[in-house]
Design an enzyme around this catalytic site. Sequence first.
Site, PDB file in Angstrom:
ATOM      1  N   LYS A 129       0.826  -1.202   0.000  1.00 36.74           N
ATOM      2  CA  LYS A 129       0.000   0.000   0.000  1.00 36.74           C
ATOM      3  C   LYS A 129       0.860   1.251   0.000  1.00 36.74           C
ATOM      4  O   LYS A 129       0.645   2.171  -0.803  1.00 36.74           O
ATOM      5  CB  LYS A 129      -0.932   0.015   1.208  1.00 36.74           C
ATOM      6  N   ASP A 148      -6.702   1.399   1.376  1.00 34.27           N
ATOM      7  CA  ASP A 148      -6.683   1.753   2.795  1.00 34.27           C
ATOM      8  C   ASP A 148      -8.038   1.383   3.393  1.00 34.27           C
ATOM      9  O   ASP A 148      -8.844   0.700   2.758  1.00 34.27           O
ATOM     10  CB  ASP A 148      -6.330   3.231   2.994  1.00 34.27           C
TER      11      ASP A 148
END
Length: 222
Positions: A129, A148
């Site tokens: 991420k 997220d």
Amino acid sequence: MPKKQQPSSDPKLQARRVLKALKELYPDAECALVHDGPFQLLAATILSAQCTDVRVNLVTPRLFARFPDARSLAEADRAEVEELIRSTGFFRAKAKNLQAMAARLQQEHGGQVPRDLELLTALAGVGRKTANVVLGTAFGLATGVVVDTHVKRLAGRLGLTTRKTPEQIETDLMAVVPRSEWVEFSHRLIHHGRKLCVARKPHCSQCPLEPFCPKIGVRSSQ
């Protein structure tokens, strides 16, 4: 409110509807982490784990004023780094990761942030991420979709995926969202998750996506 449509069982059609609506709603959406260059963005994203972007943006000006580059951060006193980032939570682990990341940048990459997913995820505190955030925002490289907490929640709520882990959700989103849209799609979905499609009481009556949203997991009273 636009005319009611049935949510599509075809994820690609549903994704096209979502993309169109989000583009109109947030045409200029960008990363919420305030930064100046790839190094600052990388450090800020590491700090954002289990912490709000608002809090990180309050902390980073002092941090970067003291340690503006990889060398200075790597050579910093650990206690000072910890104190500067204390309010972001897990500050000891984050300070350790920040300094290990900075040291490796200095030793192996001349202090520069590499433009490569594997090289980034080899750094301390950097997962997929974080690497996607840096590559997409700092370098304009669409290596994946940032997943997220907001993206995870909204992707399921909007019917774009039925899977649960960030890795699985990213795979599903990459399959239905054009690569050219990956970076901006994440920014826009995150903005939407903060402004309208909030976790507990989404503002469905105000949402342009409501006509085709299946509202998966949303209580009917909302």
